[in-house]
Motif scaffolding. Sequence first.
Motif, PDB file in Angstrom:
ATOM      1  N   UNK A   1      19.596  37.109   0.573  1.00  9.17           N
ATOM      2  CA  UNK A   1      18.254  37.122  -0.006  1.00  9.17           C
ATOM      3  C   UNK A   1      17.224  36.382   0.820  1.00  9.17           C
ATOM      4  N   UNK A   2      17.655  35.620   1.836  1.00 15.31           N
ATOM      5  CA  UNK A   2      16.721  34.909   2.707  1.00 15.31           C
ATOM      6  C   UNK A   2      16.079  35.821   3.746  1.00 15.31           C
ATOM      7  N   UNK A   3      16.639  37.013   3.932  1.00 15.91           N
ATOM      8  CA  UNK A   3      16.112  37.949   4.930  1.00 15.91           C
ATOM      9  C   UNK A   3      14.895  38.669   4.348  1.00 15.91           C
ATOM     10  N   UNK A   4      13.771  38.607   5.058  1.00 15.01           N
ATOM     11  CA  UNK A   4      12.548  39.230   4.588  1.00 15.01           C
ATOM     12  C   UNK A   4      12.610  40.746   4.647  1.00 15.01           C
ATOM     13  N   UNK A   5      11.617  41.385   4.038  1.00 19.43           N
ATOM     14  CA  UNK A   5      11.549  42.841   3.966  1.00 19.43           C
ATOM     15  C   UNK A   5      10.236  43.318   4.594  1.00 19.43           C
ATOM     16  N   UNK A   6      10.149  43.340   5.921  1.00 17.88           N
ATOM     17  CA  UNK A   6       8.910  43.751   6.583  1.00 17.88           C
ATOM     18  C   UNK A   6       8.566  45.205   6.262  1.00 17.88           C
ATOM     19  N   UNK A   7       7.295  45.474   6.002  1.00 17.53           N
ATOM     20  CA  UNK A   7       6.838  46.783   5.553  1.00 17.53           C
ATOM     21  C   UNK A   7       6.577  47.695   6.754  1.00 17.53           C
ATOM     22  N   UNK A   8       7.386  48.743   6.961  1.00 18.12           N
ATOM     23  CA  UNK A   8       7.168  49.625   8.111  1.00 18.12           C
ATOM     24  C   UNK A   8       5.872  50.425   8.012  1.00 18.12           C
ATOM     25  N   UNK A   9       5.388  50.663   6.796  1.00 18.51           N
ATOM     26  CA  UNK A   9       4.123  51.390   6.646  1.00 18.51           C
ATOM     27  C   UNK A   9       2.942  50.537   7.083  1.00 18.51           C
ATOM     28  N   UNK A  10       3.084  49.219   6.965  1.00 19.31           N
ATOM     29  CA  UNK A  10       1.978  48.318   7.312  1.00 19.31           C
ATOM     30  C   UNK A  10       1.987  47.933   8.788  1.00 19.31           C
ATOM     31  N   UNK A  11       3.190  47.745   9.370  1.00 20.32           N
ATOM     32  CA  UNK A  11       3.246  47.227  10.741  1.00 20.32           C
ATOM     33  C   UNK A  11       3.929  48.165  11.730  1.00 20.32           C
ATOM     34  N   UNK A  12       4.370  49.328  11.268  1.00 18.38           N
ATOM     35  CA  UNK A  12       5.076  50.257  12.144  1.00 18.38           C
ATOM     36  C   UNK A  12       6.575  50.024  12.104  1.00 18.38           C
ATOM     37  N   UNK A  13       7.322  51.102  12.308  1.00 18.17           N
ATOM     38  CA  UNK A  13       8.771  51.001  12.148  1.00 18.17           C
ATOM     39  C   UNK A  13       9.413  50.103  13.195  1.00 18.17           C
ATOM     40  N   UNK A  14       8.925  50.130  14.432  1.00 15.45           N
ATOM     41  CA  UNK A  14       9.543  49.308  15.473  1.00 15.45           C
ATOM     42  C   UNK A  14       9.357  47.821  15.194  1.00 15.45           C
TER      43      UNK A  14
ATOM     44  N   UNK B   1      20.087  46.243   2.774  1.00 16.77           N
ATOM     45  CA  UNK B   1      20.666  47.447   3.354  1.00 16.77           C
ATOM     46  C   UNK B   1      19.754  48.650   3.089  1.00 16.77           C
ATOM     47  N   UNK B   2      19.291  48.756   1.861  1.00 19.05           N
ATOM     48  CA  UNK B   2      18.400  49.851   1.492  1.00 19.05           C
ATOM     49  C   UNK B   2      17.105  49.799   2.294  1.00 19.05           C
ATOM     50  N   UNK B   3      16.586  48.587   2.506  1.00 20.83           N
ATOM     51  CA  UNK B   3      15.328  48.441   3.244  1.00 20.83           C
ATOM     52  C   UNK B   3      15.503  48.832   4.708  1.00 20.83           C
ATOM     53  N   UNK B   4      16.654  48.526   5.284  1.00 17.09           N
ATOM     54  CA  UNK B   4      16.914  48.920   6.660  1.00 17.09           C
ATOM     55  C   UNK B   4      16.894  50.445   6.784  1.00 17.09           C
ATOM     56  N   UNK B   5      17.462  51.137   5.791  1.00 14.45           N
ATOM     57  CA  UNK B   5      17.380  52.598   5.776  1.00 14.45           C
ATOM     58  C   UNK B   5      15.930  53.058   5.670  1.00 14.45           C
ATOM     59  N   UNK B   6      15.144  52.380   4.873  1.00 11.35           N
ATOM     60  CA  UNK B   6      13.741  52.754   4.730  1.00 11.35           C
ATOM     61  C   UNK B   6      13.011  52.657   6.072  1.00 11.35           C
ATOM     62  N   UNK B   7      13.287  51.586   6.820  1.00 10.12           N
ATOM     63  CA  UNK B   7      12.622  51.401   8.115  1.00 10.12           C
ATOM     64  C   UNK B   7      12.886  52.584   9.033  1.00 10.12           C
TER      65      UNK B   7
ATOM     66  N   UNK C   1       9.884  68.343  21.507  1.00  7.84           N
ATOM     67  CA  UNK C   1       8.558  67.879  21.887  1.00  7.84           C
ATOM     68  C   UNK C   1       7.882  67.058  20.832  1.00  7.84           C
ATOM     69  N   UNK C   2       8.634  66.573  19.828  1.00  2.00           N
ATOM     70  CA  UNK C   2       8.037  65.785  18.761  1.00  2.00           C
ATOM     71  C   UNK C   2       7.542  64.441  19.261  1.00  2.00           C
ATOM     72  N   UNK C   3       6.567  63.884  18.598  1.00  2.70           N
ATOM     73  CA  UNK C   3       6.022  62.581  18.951  1.00  2.70           C
ATOM     74  C   UNK C   3       6.558  61.532  18.002  1.00  2.70           C
ATOM     75  N   UNK C   4       7.260  60.533  18.505  1.00  2.95           N
ATOM     76  CA  UNK C   4       7.802  59.500  17.619  1.00  2.95           C
ATOM     77  C   UNK C   4       6.696  58.711  16.954  1.00  2.95           C
ATOM     78  N   UNK C   5       6.964  58.268  15.739  1.00  3.01           N
ATOM     79  CA  UNK C   5       6.006  57.436  15.037  1.00  3.01           C
ATOM     80  C   UNK C   5       6.004  56.044  15.631  1.00  3.01           C
ATOM     81  N   UNK C   6       4.879  55.297  15.489  1.00  2.00           N
ATOM     82  CA  UNK C   6       4.817  53.957  16.080  1.00  2.00           C
ATOM     83  C   UNK C   6       5.768  52.985  15.383  1.00  2.00           C
TER      84      UNK C   6
END
Length: 231
Positions: A63-76, A114-120, A226-231
Amino acid sequence: MPRETLNRDQIVQAAIELLDAEGVDGLSMRRLGRHLGSAATAMYWHVGSKDKLIALAGDQVWGEVGLPDPDAIGWRDAAAAFAQEWYAMLTRHQWLMPASSSHIIYGTETARRQDHCYRIFETAGFADEELDAAVATLLTFVTGTALEDAAAATTRARIRREGGDEEEGVKEVVAWANGIAMEFPRLRARIEAGAQARITQASTKITFGVGIILDGLQARLGTRAGGTPRP
């Protein structure tokens, strides 16, 4: 502390403190009871068994591991931040890796991360088998990197329990390992260059390694018709 004044959260937190200091082998219901000023039977009454207690403690530290939002800061950036926090948690609680090899550690906090990692990686564009593989690749790297640190911590804890000189004991182990490594030319060259000290730094191991993994995953996304990866 009388049984009626204890609760499960207090016991789990105390177990984490003892595990941090002494490792899995240093945890017992008797020692935990003394730490809390209560009888070992009270520990069993609240958590059931040592194995159950380790599982509860493991899930809580997840539970100490944060959940960074990929929609806000990008998946990478989200994946990199998640990996950094994950590694930092494993470094703070170096008993978790050895415990995971002999205990099933899973619960709400573990599942949420684990679920959040899949979301990213879903946000990046991965799906199905490739989604599983992307998550597994990051998981394998972070846990594998932390395993070396956990082995060193386990050695230190064992030396302390046996009443030995911790620093001297570690020096002996390092000298023994280096003696073997020096027989091989490439390992000898890296030891002589001082690379061993640099490569053990978390900033080098995690930032560099995760960067390479994400470069490869992003390149894989970019090869799709030829797809463009998301940021």
